[in-house]
Design a protein around this motif. Sequence first.
Motif, PDB file in Angstrom:
ATOM      1  N   THR A  53      42.803   0.438 -25.606  1.00 49.53           N
ATOM      2  CA  THR A  53      41.607   0.099 -24.843  1.00 49.53           C
ATOM      3  C   THR A  53      41.936  -0.140 -23.379  1.00 49.53           C
ATOM      4  OG1 THR A  53      40.678  -0.948 -26.814  1.00 49.53           O
ATOM      5  CG2 THR A  53      39.650  -1.486 -24.715  1.00 49.53           C
ATOM      6  N   ASP A 185      40.938   1.615 -33.224  1.00 47.98           N
ATOM      7  CA  ASP A 185      41.741   1.490 -32.005  1.00 47.98           C
ATOM      8  C   ASP A 185      43.219   1.293 -32.317  1.00 47.98           C
ATOM      9  OD1 ASP A 185      39.516   1.838 -30.508  1.00 47.98           O
ATOM     10  OD2 ASP A 185      39.541  -0.124 -29.524  1.00 47.98           O
ATOM     11  N   LYS A 263      37.308  -8.839 -28.461  1.00 48.92           N
ATOM     12  CA  LYS A 263      38.329  -8.669 -29.493  1.00 48.92           C
ATOM     13  C   LYS A 263      39.133  -9.953 -29.672  1.00 48.92           C
ATOM     14  CE  LYS A 263      38.707  -3.699 -28.887  1.00 48.92           C
ATOM     15  NZ  LYS A 263      39.530  -2.576 -28.459  1.00 48.92           N
ATOM     16  N   SER A 354      35.135   1.070 -27.600  1.00 46.69           N
ATOM     17  CA  SER A 354      35.158  -0.384 -27.417  1.00 46.69           C
ATOM     18  C   SER A 354      34.115  -0.819 -26.396  1.00 46.69           C
ATOM     19  CB  SER A 354      36.560  -0.819 -26.965  1.00 46.69           C
ATOM     20  OG  SER A 354      36.613  -2.201 -26.744  1.00 46.69           O
TER      21      SER A 354
END
Length: 502
Positions: A53, A185, A263, A354
Amino acid sequence: MSPTILLCFLIGYFSLLIIIAFATSKNSSDNSTFFLANKNSKWYLVAFGMIGTALSGVTFISVPGEVGAPSGNQFQYFQFVLGNAVGFLIIATVLLPLYYRMNLTSIYGYIEQRLGHYSYKTAASIFLLSRTLGSATRLYLVVIVLQRFIFDSYNVPFWATVLISLGLIWSYTFKGGLKTIIITDTLQTFFLVLSVFLTIYFVCDRLELSIPQAFETIKNSSYSKVFFFEDFLSNKFHLGKQFIGGIFVTIAMTGLDQDLMQKNLSMKTIGEAQKNMFTFTGIFVILNIFFLSVGALLYVFATKNGIEIPLDHVSGKPRTDFLFPEIALNYLTTIPAIVFMLGLTAATFATTDSALTALTTSFCVDFLGMGKKENLEKKDAVKKRHMVHIGFSILMFLVILVINALNSSSVVSLIFLIASYTYGPLLGLYSFGLFVKKRDLHDKLVPIVCVISPILCYIFATNSKELLGGYVFSVELILVNGFITFLGLLLISKKTDRQTKF
């Protein structure tokens, strides 16, 4: 490299992501799962997945491309990375404890409780603008590569390539949200890291160099200068500018950004979140060394084989963003080409999926009030979230078309320019909330301050040579923007005896 082979690879890759998405969201696709993955994420998965990310396709293509840019960049980007590392440590020790103590879903809930309603809406709006522009710019980079090396062969127009890319991302994020993103991810980061090391191996093989010989070649090349101390006033690459800019860009673009913080907030405890950030920081620094090394090797390879930097279709000027894909897809064999496409796709789509999730979360929580239990559990809440998700996908589609019409420079430069102007007010808002304890804001005036500040910053930066004896701003401009915002907030505040909680 055959466009058909690359297209088949893309179809297979996204089929895998969609299968994972449906498997992870099969038993739970409610808003709690979408927003915070039920606060049950494993810190090591988040730490590894955050690499993809944070790096994105910009790091994968633009950073290696800029190593040999005509402006003489070399390894100067690593100065910025060292500043990033300090910024990540500040986030782990200052901001994360604050967010966990307040039990936030959207980090802008802090602004609401500390500064007021209008300040809160302003902060959330700044994030929506900043992340939409930044993520669209990152996705634009991979789309132009897909267009140039795959879809042009099938006469597919650029807008259709953008639509296909966003449609694929939407298809595996709309249901499971953050819970799905953490798994996909992690997988995409693995592909990204693997592709970096394999690319170094393949290029070394073509140059007939062992790995130790390759790093010795890089060290002795004209691309390996890391620290720039010359001409502080006019040199954008000066260590002081890059290091300080790296610290504050990281604090703003990561610590004050719902995307990456979402996250971190999905873990059970602050201890796990901090372990995640510390681990992530170490991996981030090491990987950037390898990205810069890839860039140096690509330019050594290009010089040896008489390869010129490809020209941009719009401006007709050399564009360093295209060097890596040009060599990987046209001058290496099939396996290296697939490895390159794997890394590029993983890096860019890990960032964009994301971002879409974070944008949807922020809008639903900050503007539709879905963070409140009574709204979270409404029958139509999931349907509203789906509509918001579609809305941001369409918005990103439109923004990419505008960027394509306007931009022909290095994408990495464009992203940090956008960040300097859009994230600066966030830096000012949080600084005021954290460090000014006995003053209350005139809350309704905050949006005006946050609009005026970037304008004043732009005027100041444009005329800095005349005003500051030849000084030229680089990424540290975000600090100036934040400071102007901070001063503006002081001007619209008044003394109070009330002690703030946070």
